[in-house]
Every structure is written in C-alpha cells, then in structure tokens.
Design an enzyme around this catalytic site. Structure first.
Site: not given
Length: 1159
Positions: A407-409, A547, A570, A601, A683, A769
């Site tokens: 994973d990145k984050t 969201f 947003k 980001r 992302d 994504r």
C-alpha cells in the site's frame, strides 16, 4: 437441553425469520400467546477447544497428518500380529509427538480462552428493575438497556436511545473495526433522546424491529416503535443509530442503548475471518519427500518379502532342523502368511519415515519466531512498538518472497498530512507564516497584522472550514462543558482544542484554515460555528451528504447567518469538475495536475447557492429518501446526484503526505534481492507516480508505460498489445507500468494472459485508483500464475486486509489507521524500512535452518534403517532386528534430536550485517533452491552411502572372526548391531557439526553432549539388570564392546571414512565453484578487520563496542584501518555472539563510501 444440543449442531438455528423483534428492557406483551425469540448470548468465543472436546478434537486434527496416521497404523499392526519389534518402539515416539503437539496447541488455546474470559467478564452496567445494575459482559441479553461511559467500548451492538447531550448524539471511533480513527457522530430518535435517567428509561415502552445479523458494518435497516400516551410513533433506524461492538465512546459522558445483536451475532464477530490455513513451500516439499520415502519403504518391504519366499523355496531353508514350524503355521493360508510377513517388514523398516520431524519443525518455528520480537533493529522507539509474529508457520517463507505488494498511504508514507498549496479562483497560493500568499509573491506584511482576503478567498476558506465531519476535543473540566452556552470554549473557557477528522487530509485542511484566520470552533446539534479573524459566525447544518466510494465526494447544506441556503462540496477532481458550470475550471484542472506531479494529494472544492424554492425541493427529496424502508441506498444516491450539480468551482487543495524514513533504500535493497515491488494505492495516478519516483519505486531513467482510462475490452486489448510490442522493441531499457482500477478490471476480465505478460516484463508496477477487492485480485493473479511465485502483501489499513490475507505472507504496519491490518496479518512491523531486515536477514536464516533440518532428518533416518534392511540378507530375511528396541525408540527422541533443533534455531551462514549490505545473497536461496530434488537426492544418496559404510565396515571387522577379545570371548549379533548403532550416532552428529557455520556454547553442549549421553546411557542400560524388563539382551554388551581395542579402531576408521569425502567435497567446491554466499563467507575474514573499525557487527570482540563515526573516519584517513591490522582476529569459522546479532546490529541497507571501498 435437547434444543440447545440441536442448536449447537446446527439443526435448530436460533432465528429463522428475516427480521427480529426486540422489546426494549425486555418488556414483553402481556396479552396473547407471545413466544419470545431465541437469541445468542453475549459471549465471544475465539477458542477452538473446550475442556470436554479437547482430547477427541485435537487427536482427530493430529491424525489427519499423514505421518501421524501412518505411525498409528504401524502401532496397531504391532499390537495385532507377531512383529520383530515391540509396539513400544512405534507407540512411544508417536505418544511423544502427539503429547508435545497437544501441549503446544492446548497452551495457545488456553491463551485464547484467557483473552475471551477477559472480554466476557468485563464489568458493564444495565438497567434492570428500575435501577442501574453492574454485571458481566457475557450476561447481557438482547433487549437489555446498557449504559456505556466515556472512553469505554460498546459490549454489544446497541441502538442508541439517549446520551448526556440534549440532542441525543454521541461521538465514537471505530478504529478496531474498520481502521478509521476519525470521530463519527451517531444519533438517537427524538422520542427516546429525552430519556436521560434510569427512571425515564424504565418507563419507556418501545419495540425495535430490524434485520437479522449480517457482517456488513455499514448496513443496518430497522425501525423503532415508541408508545407515548397510547399512541404509537414509528421512526426509521439506520447505521447512524447503531453503535457497534468494539467501537469506543468519545467526547460524550455517557449513553444508553438497547442491545440488538449480542455475542457471536454482533457485526464485529461476524467479521471474524477464519483465516485460510497458509502452508509454506517447505511444508509442501516436506510432504512430497515423505511420499517418496513411503515409496522407498514399500519397495524395501515388498522386496524383502519376495526374497524371503525365494530363499525359502529350498526345503532346507524353509524349515531347518533348529526351527521347526508349528502345526498352525503349516496349515495357515499362504496369502495371509505373505501379508503377515509384508506387514512385519513394514514395521521393521518403518523408522525410515521420521515421525519426530513434525514435532521438531513445530518447535523450531515456535521458538524461532521469538527472535523477530527480540530484534531491537525491528523496534520503533518513537511509538514503543516491536515486531510481532501472529503466525509462526510461515517463518521460512520470508526467505522465498518474489513479489511484494505494498500500500502507499501509511505504508510508504507517514500518513501525516501537511497543507502545502491551494488554488483559488484560478490563482495558486501557498501558506507562509499562517498567511495565504499568491504564487510568485512574498509575505511582506508586518507580523500580527490582519491579512486582507478577497471574497473568493474567504468563501473558499469558509467552505474548507465547514464542509467536513471534523469533531473537536477540548482540554477543560466536564463542569464547564455542561454549563450553559455550548460554545463556551469560543468565549475563553479553553485555549487548546484538538481536531478529530474522518481522514488526515480533512484534519490538515481545517487546521490550515484555522492558521490562516478562518477557524472552525465547534458544533452543537445542528449549529456549526466558525471564527473569521476573531468574528464569530454561526451556520445551521441542514443536511450532510455523506462520503461514499462511488461518488468520491461529500457535501453539507447550510443556512448562512443571513438566512441563505448553500451547499459546500469537496472530493476528487474527477468527481467534482464534471458537475461544475462556473468558476476557473481549466486553470484549476491544470493546477490540480501540477499538485499531483509534486506528489501532493488533491481535493477540489465547490459550492451551490439554492433559492428558497430549490431548497424546498431538495429538502423534500432528501427526507423522502432517508425515511424509505425499501431501496433506501439507491434512492439516496439519486437524491445526491440531483443535488450535487450546477456547481460553482471555488478551488483546489494540495496536501503532502511525507515519505517514511529509508523507504528508498528499502525498495532498492528488495530490488537487488530479486524481489519485484508493486505499489497498490487508491490515489490518482499523477500523485501515485510522483510518490513512486520520489521513493525509488520508479527510476527517472525508467520507461513508464500507461494503461489508463480504458473504456472497452477491445480498447484495453489493443493498448496491452501496443505495450507488449514496445517492451520487445526496447528490451534493454527498464520499464515501469502504471494501471488504474477501471482499466485493471477490463484487463482481468478478458485479457489476463496478455496483462500478465506485460507485467512480468516490467521492473516495477504501480496500480492506482484501486478498490480493496481489486488489490486482492491482483495478488491472486500473480499468486496463481504458472510459476507460482511466493507473494507478500504489506499494508496498514482495513482496506489492505483482503490483500494481506490473500498473499502467501501478510504483513501489517502498526500505523495510524487502526489495528485491523495488524490483527489479520501474519507478521506486524512498525515501519516499512524494517521489511528489509525481516526478509534479507530473518527470512534468509529461517529458510536455511529449516531446509537443512528437513534434509538432515531424512538423511539420518536413511542411515538408521538401511543397515536394518542389509542385515536381512545375512539372517535369511527372518525379520530379526539389528538394534535393540530401546535404541530404536530413543534414536530420534534423545540421541540425535537436540543438535539439529539447536542448529535450526541459531545457525547463521553469513553474518546479518553482510546479508543486509549484500541483498543479492537473497537470490541464492530463492525458488526453494535448498529443497530442490537435486539437493534431496544428494542427501538421500549420502544417507545410503553412509549406511553401507556403517554396515559393511562393521561386517569386515566382525564377519570372519568374532573373537575380538584377548581372552577369546566371542561377540554376538547384539554386539554387531550396537557397533553399527554407535558408529551411526557419532557420524550423523558429526555430519551436522560439519554443516554448522555458527558455533555457540549451546551448539557445543548439545553436539558433544549427545554423543556423551549415548555412551553414558548405554553403559547404564547394559550394565545393570533392570527388574521390569522382560528380556535383557543388551546386558554387558556395550561394556564388552568398548573393552575391545579393535572396536575402537573400527569406530574411528568408519567415522573418518564417512566424513572425509564430505570434507574434501566442501573444500573443493568452496575453492573452485563457490557460490556468492560462500564468497561472502570467505571475504568476511579479511573484511572483518575493516568492518570492525566501521562499527559493523561482523567481528565485535567479546562485548567491545564499535568506534565512533569520527574515529572510524580518522582511522581510515590515517591508514590505521587495514585488512592486515590487528584490530580484530577472525577466521573463516569464527563465532559471533548470538545475542549481538539481534540486539546491536544497527547496520544501514546500502554501503557508505568508506564501506564500499572495501567490498
């Protein structure tokens, strides 16, 4: 009782209807023939066994193992027919293995019971008979009203009835459930929110109707019927009314809720995943070898039986004068006699299957796993977290990894967001000293002055300060909170407030707006307050459009202080820009792309102003959708889509997520080790590519290929073919592939082989994504490819759990997104940089240790049983045993067990420092190379060769003349067998000593101690008449053997004959065809002097610490640090202190210039 038994067996489920009816406070109707529904109690059960079923269930599980079941059959055969060896020879080792395994599994289950009892015995307060009663968590029943105080966890799934707040709301965190650390607001219905005392709750007449339990954390459909003054009021219930077990109450003094799902029916328990049993490549190889050895065993037994009957074809051997047959033997069936003889030979040779291999492997894995937790190099001081092992069965798999999916984050990055830039009305701004400064300008206003913001900037900052789900925690006594004005903190009661947000991005944006001058100061009920440069403004919160992953945006509808209605929204640029009709759309789009290229980001902010007529329509649509009992989610989506359109674009934000320490070095080390790294992230692709470049996943010289925004199968296939052609044309250049989630779905649907071909030819792959399920699909795609590579997945959030469980090895990062990834992982570490040592050092050690353990076990059992087979050629296949039954029993349990166990715990072929600095050594053990068929064949043939030398060496000594004593006394068959056994025990022990590179005091103790123990035991066993033994064939045999000088000479000659070729082979290969690992071993002797001066742990001298960095530099510059110096004395077979390897090795991953000059 019968109903309970049927329910436990699954024949009588506790609930059969589609809905359940819960009477609040268990106030059942008094009229009619009401039959209460049966619900599960509130006990959580994670254990496998109970005190009643432990023995049968554990035995069943253990005898599912082929080796255990095989030895059970052999033991039963020995009991039923006349066999050459006692049933004890099979029964005792089997009993030992079963007992040790049962104790280990029983202890692990006892720990689970202990944890369950702590949870189930936790004190809770429930409302019963008009008072608040303390009881245990396990005693909560469906329908009970439960009181939960601040910072306590909810003991069951509760429908919120009331809280200490006037509006009946409360705040919770669900980090233990879904990894989200934000504060979430939950609501009670108006009719129950007023019941804030026990007496009011006791008088409450209400019924909850809801769906039966399901695992979805975010879905709950129900309704509550409250009876007031004879009138029934029905209100809908949704996820916002349900408090889940495991969640924690925050910023709320206390709440009351009614239990609707308890125990194993709670959503948390239903989300417990029975982790599929992961099996390592070594275990699979071990099972293959067992089957081969079973074939060897059957072949030897069949051959011996056939040769016996061939030999007995002659009458003089069929019934010699000294061994006449009984009448029963003469009349017995030839077929039955053949089967009986075959089974007898099977029993005689059965020790070629090493039963103790399983228990030794289990002990090695269990004890070896402690080294990971003890390694101070894997300890993170800032968070006080050490590495933890959840599954010890996969230790050796750490040394076989070919693909890492990360994973990145939160895994590559810190998950600590910092506001960097923003775009407002087409102009880029950055924050300087708490002020917004347009790009290209400097902050020249005097400190302390109030900045002047134009209307667009102010509206943008207000949108950022109001469009969120942020909650605030204040450092002030509870008495102040309860006093009067809910915004008392804004009037000076508290100076310090801390934001809790649904995501780190949200928190960073609200904090940035506060620094600039527009501060969110809190909310109470439906009122939100901000302070614009000290001036207070209150907005009425009318609706929150939550969201979700499909819309990828969230919105709020507010009533401004002037009475107007406005929507702030947003979200991702792809979710906002298509719905905007005004504002600087193109400029903002360019700015968003620029932010993404910098690795920031991005979020886009927009608004919409409603006329009174428009708002009436919006309000009607939302209320209608939210009160629907059927298709509520679909109707809400339609309403949200209708509202979030015709937007006015305000601007965009850029937030930086800082890289973790040493990420670039770690990825480079993994690449040098031959491991391919794939980054899977949610992302957008520009942000992901930028982070990949900054962390070294993509190189600047790498040719980046893209598979993005594919809309059809044909388009996707054509693009894949183009990429494949480009790779073939540019085969010299390294390639990196970027693919997004939508294109990946198309590629996996119809063009899996083509996609795999492209991926395998790329040095690095980045998937952006990505949905959580897509991450798991990618891992499964590689895992099930024809090469069957070993995969590792590493992540820190709940969205990484699926890929962590799918991969061969799953690693959780102890990050800021809860503990769900850690709980579902096989191993857990605090930082990504620790992955390098975990694989390159621990994985390397574990694999070498267990690979040698498995091969050695088969070798020593071939040495053990082959002389028994050869002996049959000299005793007319009469099934006479060569060894005494006590020796048969203790060979694997006592005489040869400890040296290999200690070896498998402490062996180090190369020092940890060298392994970390030379990641390429990892390639030497890749693809299960130490357990290849060639290596297996070598060890097996070596065992047969040594067995032939044992047997025929002893036969040459005793075969022609057995009068080896000075007094003419003759040796018998037991002496011959004991001589073979003695040579065998010494040889197999010394063979392991030859394989050992890393000697500790414990290796010396068990190696020489095992040989000494065999001699001492044999002297006692054969030197005393034991009254409980039926026969004592070995009486004085061993003493007599050792009193012969010829026997001593034979033992020495045979041992040397066996081991000398091994020594010659090792020397020959090490000097003429050394592997890179052997080169590292040979280089480490002269390098030890250099490395000691550089504070490597290659050669610390008896507890001396390394020189300081400055001293090392001066030594190097003045020429005092030379390979020929006397700074330390080392040799090829040097020893390292085993504790230093795991506590002091703070080496870096890449060589410094000084170190590089000596490598």
């Amino acid at each position: 009782m019968l109903r309970w038994i049927r329910q436990q067996l699954g024949f009588d489920p506790p609930h059969q209807s589609e809905t359940r009816t819960v009477y609040v406070a268990n106030r059942f109707p008094q009229h009619g023939h009401y039959i209460p529904q049966r619900f599960a109690d509130n006990r959580i059960i994670s254990s496998k066994y109970t005190i009643w079923n432990f023995v049968p269930k554990n035995l069943f599980e253990q005898f599912r193992r082929i080796a255990n079941f095989y030895f059970l059959i052999i033991f039963l055969v020995q009991l039923m027919i006349d066999t050459p060896t006692s049933p004890v020879t099979s029964g005792l080792p089997l009993f030992f293995v079963i007992t040790v395994t049962a104790i280990k599994q029983g202890y692990e289950d006892w720990l689970r019971h202990k944890a369950d009892n702590e949870v189930n015995g936790a004190p809770v307060f429930v409302v019963r008979s008009g008072s608040l009663v303390q009881t245990r968590s396990k005693n909560i029943r469906v329908g009970d009203i439960v009181r939960v105080a601040k910072d306590e966890t909810f003991p069951a799934d509760l429908v919120l009835l009331s809280s200490d707040r006037a509006d009946g709301t409360c705040h919770i965190t669900t980090a233990s459930l879904d990894g989200e650390t934000n504060l979430k607001t939950h609501f009670s219905v108006a009719e129950t929110s007023v019941c804030q005392s026990v007496s009011q709750l006791e008088a409450l007449q209400a019924v909850v109707e809801c769906q039966q339990p399901e695992a979805d954390l975010y879905r709950f459909v129900g309704r509550i019927t409250v009876t007031q003054h004879g009138e029934e009021i029905v209100r809908p219930l949704g996820p916002e009314n349900l408090l889940l077990r495991g969640a924690r109450l925050k910023n709320t003094k206390e709440i009351f809720g009614v239990a609707v799902y308890t125990g194993m029916e709670s959503k948390m328990a239903l989300n417990y995943k029975c982790k599929s049993q992961k099996r390592s490549a070594v275990e699979k190889s071990m099972n293959t070898f067992l089957i081969i050895y079973l074939g060897i065993l059957l072949f030897e037994a069949v051959l011996s039986t056939i040769l016996k009957y061939a030999w007995q074809a002659e009458d003089k051997w069929d019934e010699p004068f000294y061994n006449q047959k009984t009448e029963q033997e003469r009349n017995s069936s030839p077929i039955l006699q053949f089967i009986s003889d075959f089974l007898a030979f099977l029993v005689l040779y059965n020790f070629i299957i090493p039963i103790s291999l399983y228990v030794t492997v289990e002990m090695q894995k269990f004890l070896g796993s402690f080294f990971i937790g003890w390694d101070l190099d894997l300890y993170h001081e800032e968070s006080d977290q050490k590495a933890q092992v959840n599954t010890s069965d996969l230790n050796e798999e750490l040394g076989q990894v070919e693909y890492v999916f990360t994973d990145k984050t939160g895994t590559l990055t810190e998950n600590e967001m910092q506001f960097r830039e923003c775009s407002i009305n087409g102009t880029k701004y950055r924050e300087v000293n708490g002020k917004l400064v347009p790009e290209g300008m400097t902050d020249d206003s005097p400190d302390g002055s109030t900045p002047h913001l134009i209307s667009e900037e102010l509206l943008f900052l207000k949108a950022v300060s109001l469009c969120h789900t942020v909650q605030i925690s204040y450092d002030q006594p509870d008495c102040l909170v309860a006093a009067g004005d809910p915004f008392s903190h804004a009037n000076g009661f508290s100076n310090h407030m801390e934001y809790y947000a649904s995501s780190p991005d949200e928190k960073a944006l609200v904090e940035a707006a506060k620094r600039i001058g527009v501060a969110f100061t809190g909310s109470s009920g439906d009122t939100m307050e901000i302070k614009t440069f000290g001036k207070s403004e209150k907005y009425k919160l009318l609706h929150v459009l939550e969201f979700d992953a499909d819309r990828r945006r969230m919105s709020v509808i507010l009533q401004t202080p002037s009475g107007g209605k406005v929507l702030f929204t947003k979200g991702a640029e792809s979710a906002i820009l298509p719905f905007t009709t005004s504002g600087e759309i193109e400029k903002t789009r360019l700015h968003v792309d620029e932010f993404a290229l910098k690795g920031l980001r991005t979020l886009v902010v927009a608004c919409r102003h409603f006329s009174p007529e428009e708002y009436i329509d919006v309000d009607r649509r939302l209320n209608s959708a939210r009160t629907a009992l059927q298709q509520r989610e679909e109707r809400l989506q339609e309403a949200f889509s209708y509202i979030e359109r015709d937007l006015q674009l305000l601007g965009a934000t850029g937030v930086e997520d800082k890289l973790q320490d040493k990420v670039q070095e770690t990825i480079e080390a993994l690449r040098l080790a031959g491991i391919k790294v794939w980054v899977l992230t949610g992302d957008k692709h520009e942000t992901a590519v930028s982070v990949s470049l900054s962390c070294g996943h993509f190189h600047r010289t790498m040719n980046i290929l893209e598979l993005l925004q594919q809309r059809s199968d044909n388009e996707c296939a054509e693009q894949l073919r183009r990429l494949a052609r480009r790779i073939k044309e540019d085969h010299v250049i390294q390639h990196g592939l970027v693919v997004d989630g939508a294109s990946l779905s198309l590629a996996l649907r119809e063009h899996e082989k083509l996609f795999m071909e492209v991926c395998k030819n790329c040095s690095a792959v980045l998937c952006c994504r990505m949905a959580p399920l897509q991450k798991a699909k990618v891992v499964r795609l590689i895992k099930t490819s024809p090469e069957k590579p070993i995969t590792l997945a590493i992540g820190d959030g709940a969205n990484d759990v699926s890929m962590i469980q799918e991969a061969h090895v799953g690693i959780g990062i102890m990050g800021k997104e809860g503990r769900q990834a850690v709980r579902n992982s096989d191993y857990a570490i605090a930082r990504f940089k620790f992955l390098a040592k975990l694989l390159l050092v621990h994985g390397h050690f574990y694999y070498i240790r267990i690979a040698t353990l498995v091969q050695y076990f088969f070798y020593k059992n071939v040495c053990f049983i082959t002389p028994q087979f050869l002996y049959q050629f000299f005793c007319l296949f009469s099934q006479q045993t060569l060894y005494d039954s006590v020796y048969l029993t203790l060979y694997n349990i006592c005489f040869t067990s400890l040296p290999i166990l200690v070896y498998s715990l402490f062996e180090q072929l190369v020092h940890p420092h060298v392994l970390q600095n030379k990641p390429g050594l990892y390639r030497d053990i890749s693809k299960n190379s130490l357990l290849s068929f060639r290596t297996f064949l070598y060890w097996t043939l070596l065992g047969f060769c040594h067995a032939f030398v044992f047997f025929f060496g002893s036969y040459i000594l005793m075969g022609e003349d057995t009068t080896l004593m000075g007094n003419g006394q003759m040796f018998g068959n037991w002496t011959f067998g004991t001589l073979v056994f003695t040579v065998m025990v010494i040889t197999v022990t010394l063979k392991l000593a030859l394989e050992t590179h890393f000697w500790t005091w414990m290796n010396h103790f068990v190696t020489w101690g095992s040989i000494a123990f065999y001699f001492i035991f044999s002297l006692f066993y054969g030197g005393i008449i034991w009254p409980f033994l039926h026969t004592q064939d070995m009486y004085f045999v061993f003493v007599q053997l050792l009193s012969s000088g010829s026997a001593w000479f034979a033992i020495i000659i045979i041992v040397i004959t066996c081991l000398f070729p091994d020594v010659v082979k090792k020397v020959f290969y090490r000097h003429l065809q050394p592997t890179s690992t052997q080169k590292s071993q040979s280089l480490s002797a002269p390098q030890a002097q250099t490395l000691s001066c550089m504070e490597s742990l290659c050669c610390y001298q008896h507890g001396q610490s390394g020189c300081s960095r400055l001293a090392r530099f001066l030594e190097q510059m003045t020429g005092q640090c030379q390979a020929s110096g006397n700074h330390c004395h080392a040799s090829n077979n040097r020893s390292w202190n085993d504790m230093e390897n795991f506590s002091n090795d703070r080496s870096i991953l890449t060589l410094s210039p000084i170190e590089a000059s000596h490598s």
